[in-house]
Write an enzyme that holds these catalytic residues in place. Sequence first.
Site, PDB file in Angstrom:
ATOM      1  N   LYS A 152       0.856  -1.184   0.000  1.00  0.00           N
ATOM      2  CA  LYS A 152       0.000   0.000   0.000  1.00  0.00           C
ATOM      3  C   LYS A 152       0.888   1.230   0.000  1.00  0.00           C
ATOM      4  CE  LYS A 152      -1.908  -0.977   4.003  1.00  0.00           C
ATOM      5  NZ  LYS A 152      -1.286  -2.249   4.334  1.00  0.00           N
ATOM      6  N   LYS A 188      -4.816 -11.053  -7.347  1.00  0.00           N
ATOM      7  CA  LYS A 188      -4.553  -9.621  -7.132  1.00  0.00           C
ATOM      8  C   LYS A 188      -5.806  -8.791  -7.433  1.00  0.00           C
ATOM      9  CE  LYS A 188      -2.654  -5.657  -6.761  1.00  0.00           C
ATOM     10  NZ  LYS A 188      -2.107  -5.060  -5.590  1.00  0.00           N
ATOM     11  N   ASN A 192      -8.274  -6.561  -4.699  1.00  0.00           N
ATOM     12  CA  ASN A 192      -8.618  -5.138  -4.818  1.00  0.00           C
ATOM     13  C   ASN A 192     -10.118  -4.945  -5.020  1.00  0.00           C
ATOM     14  OD1 ASN A 192      -6.099  -4.214  -4.359  1.00  0.00           O
ATOM     15  ND2 ASN A 192      -5.632  -3.582  -6.444  1.00  0.00           N
ATOM     16  N   CYS A 244      -4.468   2.163  -8.244  1.00  0.00           N
ATOM     17  CA  CYS A 244      -4.792   0.730  -8.341  1.00  0.00           C
ATOM     18  C   CYS A 244      -6.292   0.429  -8.394  1.00  0.00           C
ATOM     19  CB  CYS A 244      -4.152  -0.017  -7.193  1.00  0.00           C
ATOM     20  SG  CYS A 244      -2.355  -0.019  -7.319  1.00  0.00           S
ATOM     21  N   LYS A 247      -8.431   1.497 -11.686  1.00  0.00           N
ATOM     22  CA  LYS A 247      -8.080   0.803 -12.934  1.00  0.00           C
ATOM     23  C   LYS A 247      -8.246  -0.715 -12.794  1.00  0.00           C
ATOM     24  CE  LYS A 247      -3.056   0.152 -12.509  1.00  0.00           C
ATOM     25  NZ  LYS A 247      -3.065  -1.283 -12.297  1.00  0.00           N
TER      26      LYS A 247
HETATM   27  P1  NAD Z   1       4.450   3.807 -11.795  1.00  0.00           P
HETATM   28  O1  NAD Z   1       3.751   4.460 -12.903  1.00  0.00           O
HETATM   29  O2  NAD Z   1       4.741   4.557 -10.529  1.00  0.00           O
HETATM   30  O3  NAD Z   1       5.847   3.224 -12.317  1.00  0.00           O
HETATM   31  C1  NAD Z   1       6.003   2.494 -13.493  1.00  0.00           C
HETATM   32  C2  NAD Z   1       7.367   2.830 -14.065  1.00  0.00           C
HETATM   33  O4  NAD Z   1       7.641   1.966 -15.177  1.00  0.00           O
HETATM   34  C3  NAD Z   1       7.462   4.263 -14.604  1.00  0.00           C
HETATM   35  O5  NAD Z   1       8.541   4.929 -13.970  1.00  0.00           O
HETATM   36  C4  NAD Z   1       7.736   4.077 -16.104  1.00  0.00           C
HETATM   37  O6  NAD Z   1       8.576   5.072 -16.652  1.00  0.00           O
HETATM   38  C5  NAD Z   1       8.402   2.719 -16.121  1.00  0.00           C
HETATM   39  N1  NAD Z   1       8.381   2.027 -17.415  1.00  0.00           N
HETATM   40  C6  NAD Z   1       7.376   1.939 -18.329  1.00  0.00           C
HETATM   41  N2  NAD Z   1       7.783   1.190 -19.377  1.00  0.00           N
HETATM   42  C7  NAD Z   1       9.047   0.780 -19.118  1.00  0.00           C
HETATM   43  C8  NAD Z   1       9.985  -0.021 -19.821  1.00  0.00           C
HETATM   44  N3  NAD Z   1       9.705  -0.564 -21.018  1.00  0.00           N
HETATM   45  N4  NAD Z   1      11.203  -0.224 -19.267  1.00  0.00           N
HETATM   46  C9  NAD Z   1      11.519   0.337 -18.073  1.00  0.00           C
HETATM   47  N5  NAD Z   1      10.668   1.103 -17.352  1.00  0.00           N
HETATM   48  C10 NAD Z   1       9.442   1.319 -17.868  1.00  0.00           C
HETATM   49  O7  NAD Z   1       3.591   2.498 -11.462  1.00  0.00           O
HETATM   50  P2  NAD Z   1       3.460   1.728 -10.056  1.00  0.00           P
HETATM   51  O8  NAD Z   1       2.491   2.425  -9.184  1.00  0.00           O
HETATM   52  O9  NAD Z   1       4.821   1.400  -9.538  1.00  0.00           O
HETATM   53  O10 NAD Z   1       2.758   0.376 -10.523  1.00  0.00           O
HETATM   54  C11 NAD Z   1       3.459  -0.624 -11.247  1.00  0.00           C
HETATM   55  C12 NAD Z   1       2.586  -1.871 -11.304  1.00  0.00           C
HETATM   56  O11 NAD Z   1       2.391  -2.393  -9.979  1.00  0.00           O
HETATM   57  C13 NAD Z   1       1.185  -1.618 -11.865  1.00  0.00           C
HETATM   58  O12 NAD Z   1       0.772  -2.735 -12.586  1.00  0.00           O
HETATM   59  C14 NAD Z   1       0.336  -1.431 -10.620  1.00  0.00           C
HETATM   60  O13 NAD Z   1      -1.017  -1.773 -10.842  1.00  0.00           O
HETATM   61  C15 NAD Z   1       0.987  -2.428  -9.689  1.00  0.00           C
HETATM   62  N6  NAD Z   1       0.818  -2.126  -8.264  1.00  0.00           N
HETATM   63  C16 NAD Z   1       0.887  -0.842  -7.818  1.00  0.00           C
HETATM   64  C17 NAD Z   1       0.739  -0.580  -6.466  1.00  0.00           C
HETATM   65  C18 NAD Z   1       0.774   0.834  -5.948  1.00  0.00           C
HETATM   66  O14 NAD Z   1       0.339   1.032  -4.815  1.00  0.00           O
HETATM   67  N7  NAD Z   1       1.270   1.800  -6.680  1.00  0.00           N
HETATM   68  C19 NAD Z   1       0.526  -1.630  -5.568  1.00  0.00           C
HETATM   69  C20 NAD Z   1       0.509  -2.930  -6.046  1.00  0.00           C
HETATM   70  C21 NAD Z   1       0.647  -3.170  -7.401  1.00  0.00           C
END
Ligand code: NAD
Length: 416
Positions: A152, A188, A192, A244, A247
């Site tokens: 989280k 997952k 959510n 999260c 979407k």
């Molecule tokens: P984010 O947008 O903060 O980070 C994603 C990063 O990936 C960005 O910095 C982007 O520039 C980079 N990126 C995109 N394409 C790339 C590539 N080809 N090579 C290298 N880097 C690349 O996203 P986030 O919040 O960290 O979420 C990432 C995943 O984890 C998502 O699927 C999200 O649903 C999941 N998730 C997020 C959370 C949360 O609380 N934020 C919790 C659990 C799961």
Amino acid sequence: MKITMVGTGYVGLVAGTCFADSGHDVVCIDIDRTKIDALNAGQIPIYEPGLEELVHKNVKEGRLSFTTELAPAVGASQVVFIAVGTPEGETGDADLQHVLESARQIGQALRHYTLIVDKSTVPVGTADRVREVIAGATRVEFDVVSNPEFLKEGAAVGDFLKPDRVVIGTTSERARRIMDPRSAELTKYAANAMLATRISFMNDIALLCEKVGADVDFVRKGLGADRRIGYPFLFPGIGYGGSCFPKDIKALIATARECGIEFDLLRAVERTNERQKRLLVNKAVRHFGSLAGRPCAIWGTAFKPKTDDMREAPAIEVIEGLLGKGASVCCHDPAAEEIARRHFGDRVRYADTPYDALEGAEALFLITEWNQFRYPDFDRMKALMKTPVIFDGRNVFSPTVLRDMGFVYFGIGRGS
Ligand code: NAD
């Protein structure tokens, strides 16, 4: 172990840093050069309690580095994590372009047997697609594992280091049966969806409380005391937001639809959430009549406390609603001001302290329940405001205390 983290966002940066802190050699990759340059200059691009110290420590001790060059890191790693974004696509389904593109690049860079771990939240069947993409780019042996992340924001470091559970899905003979990737991927989304359903359910109960003259705080406590139900995620408010829930609920509805199932329950969860985001502005219109020209203060723009993330934040809907009705807005958030500025520019004003935001305000809208908003100096607030009207979107304040002090108080599901 040598680990590459592809994607250095909220999840990738936290996971990569925590793996480094556990003694592994971690390289975090991102295509966003600005982000990588900032990290290499010692600046942390997100606000997450405890993260900055951990990043600095592990960089200094040589276990954590940041780069835009994927191939050398992947070629030297035993485990490669995919933690790139999976934003909402045009029709509500998850947009997998970043996942599949990083899979392609990983495939081209493999040098020896490597475990590819998908940490991004992805629809059922994505591990198979990732496997196909990588297989199309390499002859090297590899396995693809699904390992959805449950951290989280705001408590990400603690959640990652001490998770309730670790879900791993694999068909690898090397790993033998744990869980299959499809079950892991669906776990997952189901988690959510269940949490979002509890929130919307309580928001509907809160609405009913207002109509029948009940108090949702009592109902929530009575309900949560039932051990089959429990207390978490039963707080009514102005809706869930963040990167999260919105979407992921949409993506699960889209997956179900592709299978010929209309997920009516989740569609209702979304509808309730949209209604909640409009609730405070509607209450304000009912109270004031017109909002035109009225100065309004906003406390909190982040989608929840202890983060600077404003993706899908209810604050956006509230502020746009107020501006649309001609009100002027001054906001304060302890961490998200920079992101709010990127979002609203000079359409709103920004205050350095919660009290500065209140000067001359005709109403306060409490949007994010940061701890520092919980016990303010109400006398000082009253002296600063032009009219002492509070719209409490998170039921943080006591209605009786505030009304006794002469405030006009509106909460959620508290008979107002
Ligand atoms: P984010 O947008 O903060 O980070 C994603 C990063 O990936 C960005 O910095 C982007 O520039 C980079 N990126 C995109 N394409 C790339 C590539 N080809 N090579 C290298 N880097 C690349 O996203 P986030 O919040 O960290 O979420 C990432 C995943 O984890 C998502 O699927 C999200 O649903 C999941 N998730 C997020 C959370 C949360 O609380 N934020 C919790 C659990 C799961």
